[in-house]
Enzyme design. Structure first.
Site, short mmCIF file in Angstrom:
data_model
loop_
_atom_site.label_atom_id
_atom_site.label_comp_id
_atom_site.label_asym_id
_atom_site.label_seq_id
_atom_site.Cartn_x
_atom_site.Cartn_y
_atom_site.Cartn_z
N LYS A 183 0.86 -1.20 0.00
CA LYS A 183 0.00 0.00 0.00
C LYS A 183 0.89 1.24 0.00
CE LYS A 183 -1.51 2.74 2.90
NZ LYS A 183 -1.23 3.90 2.04
N GLU A 259 9.90 1.17 10.56
CA GLU A 259 10.94 2.13 10.15
C GLU A 259 10.31 3.51 10.30
OE1 GLU A 259 13.98 1.42 9.28
OE2 GLU A 259 13.89 -0.73 8.90
N CYS A 293 13.96 10.61 6.49
CA CYS A 293 14.08 10.22 7.90
C CYS A 293 15.53 10.34 8.36
CB CYS A 293 13.58 8.80 8.08
SG CYS A 293 14.35 7.66 6.92
N GLU A 390 11.03 16.55 13.92
CA GLU A 390 11.54 16.35 12.56
C GLU A 390 11.20 17.59 11.73
OE1 GLU A 390 9.68 12.59 11.17
OE2 GLU A 390 11.63 12.18 10.29
P1 NAD Z 1 2.83 8.86 7.50
O1 NAD Z 1 3.03 8.06 8.72
O2 NAD Z 1 1.80 9.93 7.52
O3 NAD Z 1 2.37 7.90 6.29
C1 NAD Z 1 3.12 6.76 5.93
C2 NAD Z 1 2.20 5.74 5.31
O4 NAD Z 1 1.21 5.35 6.27
C3 NAD Z 1 1.42 6.20 4.09
O5 NAD Z 1 1.31 5.11 3.21
C4 NAD Z 1 0.06 6.55 4.64
O6 NAD Z 1 -0.99 6.38 3.71
C5 NAD Z 1 -0.08 5.53 5.75
N1 NAD Z 1 -0.92 5.97 6.86
C6 NAD Z 1 -1.03 7.22 7.38
N2 NAD Z 1 -1.88 7.20 8.44
C7 NAD Z 1 -2.29 5.92 8.57
C8 NAD Z 1 -3.15 5.26 9.50
N3 NAD Z 1 -3.74 5.94 10.49
N4 NAD Z 1 -3.35 3.94 9.36
C9 NAD Z 1 -2.75 3.27 8.38
N5 NAD Z 1 -1.90 3.81 7.48
C10 NAD Z 1 -1.69 5.13 7.58
O7 NAD Z 1 4.23 9.37 7.08
P2 NAD Z 1 4.65 10.24 5.80
O8 NAD Z 1 4.34 11.65 6.09
O9 NAD Z 1 4.10 9.63 4.54
O10 NAD Z 1 6.22 9.96 5.75
C11 NAD Z 1 7.11 10.70 6.48
C12 NAD Z 1 7.54 9.94 7.72
O11 NAD Z 1 8.12 8.70 7.35
C13 NAD Z 1 8.61 10.70 8.48
O12 NAD Z 1 8.37 10.62 9.86
C14 NAD Z 1 9.89 9.93 8.11
O13 NAD Z 1 10.92 10.07 9.04
C15 NAD Z 1 9.38 8.54 8.00
N6 NAD Z 1 10.29 7.71 7.20
C16 NAD Z 1 11.05 6.76 7.83
C17 NAD Z 1 11.95 5.98 7.11
C18 NAD Z 1 12.79 4.94 7.80
O14 NAD Z 1 13.31 4.06 7.12
N7 NAD Z 1 12.97 4.98 9.12
C19 NAD Z 1 12.08 6.16 5.74
C20 NAD Z 1 11.30 7.15 5.11
C21 NAD Z 1 10.40 7.91 5.87
#
Ligand code: NAD
Length: 487
Positions: A183, A259, A293, A390
């Site tokens: 997804k 992650e 991240c 962040e």
């Molecule tokens: P996010 O948590 O809002 O969304 C990530 C994913 O989760 C998306 O696919 C989104 O549709 C889904 N999602 C959001 N809310 C949800 C819920 N309540 N239930 C189920 N799925 C849900 O994050 P973002 O804004 O897309 O990405 C940025 C974040 O990701 C930052 O915090 C960044 O640090 C982190 N990140 C971490 C890594 C790592 O490897 N540690 C890598 C890249 C990004």
């Protein structure tokens, strides 16, 4: 979009991949994918709900038994073929990525190669899944262990690395023998759809790879994690959502990989080579416009060199060209959306309100698109919000320290623990720092740690589990033990 981009986007499937078939969502529901450089709609994609999510899980569960039995070599060869195809199509995938996410083309090319590398690496790991055989201490029993696939896995990815995050999960999952439901983030589904299409073309059997695009991730996720046929959730995204998903996953005791967010310190000691440190800081801060991240969130320079370091960093930042990432002359693209611009604007105002001083940049640029100027600020106090949150944007705050212990204390005083970067010419100081820093990864004299052959992951609120390296495949395997009585 020019005609090249239009035909490229037209060739990407926009439906849901379920059981080997591309299909529309119920009632033909769709949602738009926008280009953050100009808010143009790049494409409309299928908008799945609960029903389609469960159909994908049905397909993944059905395919699990035969995929487990597929020979490791066959699984590896499919991944290898997909690697070759991604690299053959590197240019078009790069443009697709820039159109849906905004990063400059040169960075998109780098991400495509990085993503492909996970498929190559895990094509090689598929044939090295091992077990063990030994004798119990009292000599009565032989202990036989093997590693078996965890089972149907749900993979949730963020928008900031539209191709690599999916490849980093699908590579090890498929190599281990797990079927998957991917997804992607609603902002950037096109690269995942293209990747799934490539995997199908490379010979993945029906039902082994399923892709669900949705504007309602909560409904889809609740349906999947609430069903006992799902056995694993691998999530990359924010800590807040990760925490919520862990709670929901407790119902069926899912295996989890998390992650999550980061708040990376980048420490420049007084003996650092400043050219290396400035270049490293540019890479660690500005890769992906700071939307990573792993982005250097807190740059800490020893007081004796902080002035010179900030000046040089400011010069490099001021020279960057901001604009639409499809223009090859552009170094820095737009942020992902208005919410991202508002967040960095707020963090900036908070820091200035606490007495910080702008070296370069500091505000939004232009009225269309979501551009924010590459920024360096100094004199940022520790109680300003950007010390603990962040930033996820192109702001480089420079903090000062007087001793190594103070630097370590500052670096570790965060709930996150993904990565830290250090710059020093001293071998022993580098080693002391690696031991002192509470993170899953440390970059030494380089502003970049990502590598398909290395275990990527964090500690504390940055999550757990590792992607890549020898460790990555174990996230999708479980140990089975047999006690053999030979008497
Ligand atoms: P996010 O948590 O809002 O969304 C990530 C994913 O989760 C998306 O696919 C989104 O549709 C889904 N999602 C959001 N809310 C949800 C819920 N309540 N239930 C189920 N799925 C849900 O994050 P973002 O804004 O897309 O990405 C940025 C974040 O990701 C930052 O915090 C960044 O640090 C982190 N990140 C971490 C890594 C790592 O490897 N540690 C890598 C890249 C990004």
């Amino acid at each position: 979009m020019n005609s090249n981009a239009v035909s490229l986007v037209a060739a990407v499937p926009k439906g849901l991949l379920i059981g080997g078939e591309w299909s529309a969502a119920a009632n033909g529901a769709e949602f738009p994918v926008e280009n953050p450089a100009n808010s143009e709609v790049v494409a409309m994609v299928a908008d799945a709900g609960r029903e389609e999510a469960l159909a994908a899980l049905e397909a993944a569960s059905y395919a699990q038994a035969s995929w487990t039995k597929t020979s490791p070599r066959s699984r590896g060869e499919i991944l290898r073929a997909a690697f070759e195809e991604i690299m053959r199509r590197q240019e078009e995938l790069s443009l697709l990525m820039t159109l849906e996410m905004g990063k400059p083309l040169a960075e998109s090319r780098g991400e495509v190669a990085y993503a492909a590398e996970f498929l190559r690496w895990f094509s090689e790991e598929a044939v090295r899944i091992s077990g063990d055989f030994y004798t119990s201490p009292d000599g009565t029993t032989r202990i036989l262990t093997s590693r078996v696939p965890v089972g149907p896995s749900y993979l949730i990815t963020p928008w900031n690395f539209p191709l690599a995050m999916g490849a980093r999960k699908m590579g090890p999952a498929l190599a281990a023998g797990c079927t998957v439901i991917l997804k992607p983030a609603e902002q950037t589904p096109l690269c995942s759809l293209a990747l799934a299409d490539i995997l199908v073309g490379a010979g993945v059997p029906a039902g082994v790879v399923n892709v669900i695009t949705t504007s309602n991730p909560v409904a889809v996720t609740d349906a999947l994690v609430g069903d006992p046929r799902l056995r694993k959730l691998s999530f990359t995204g924010s800590t807040e959502v990760g925490r919520e998903l862990m709670a929901k996953s407790s119902r069926h005791l899912l295996r989890l990989s998390m992650e999550l967010g980061g708040n990376a310190p980048l420490i420049v000691f007084e003996d650092a080579d400043l050219d290396k440190a400035v270049s490293g800081a540019m890479l660690a801060k500005m890769r992906n416009m700071g939307e990573a991240c792993t982005a250097a969130n807190r740059i800490m320079a020893h007081r004796s060199i902080a002035g010179e370091f900030s000046r040089r960093l400011g010069e490099r930042m001021a020279a960057l060209r901001l604009g639409d990432g499809t223009d090859p002359a552009v170094d820095v693209g737009p942020l992902i959306d208005q919410a991202a611009v508002s967040k960095v604007t707020e963090l900036m105002a908070d820091a200035l309100g606490h007495g910080a001083e702008v070296v370069v940049g500091g505000s939004r640029v232009g009225d269309s698109g979501y551009f924010f100027a590459p920024t360096v600020i100094k004199g940022v106090p520790r109680h300003s919000r950007m010390f603990s949150e962040e930033i996820f944007g192109p702001i480089a705050p420079v903090y000062e320290f007087d001793s190594d212990d103070e630097a370590y204390e500052m670096a570790n005083s965060t709930s996150y623990g993904l990565v830290a970067y250090i710059f020093t010419e001293s071998f022993s100081r580098a080693h002391r720092s690696i031991e002192a820093l509470d993170t899953g990864m440390v970059g030494v004299n380089q502003g970049f740690v990502s590598n398909a052959a290395a275990p990527f992951g964090g500690v504390k609120h940055s999550g757990f589990g590792r992607e890549g390296g020898f460790e990555g495949i174990h996230e999708y395997l479980t140990v089975k033990y047999a006690a053999l009585n030979l008497g």
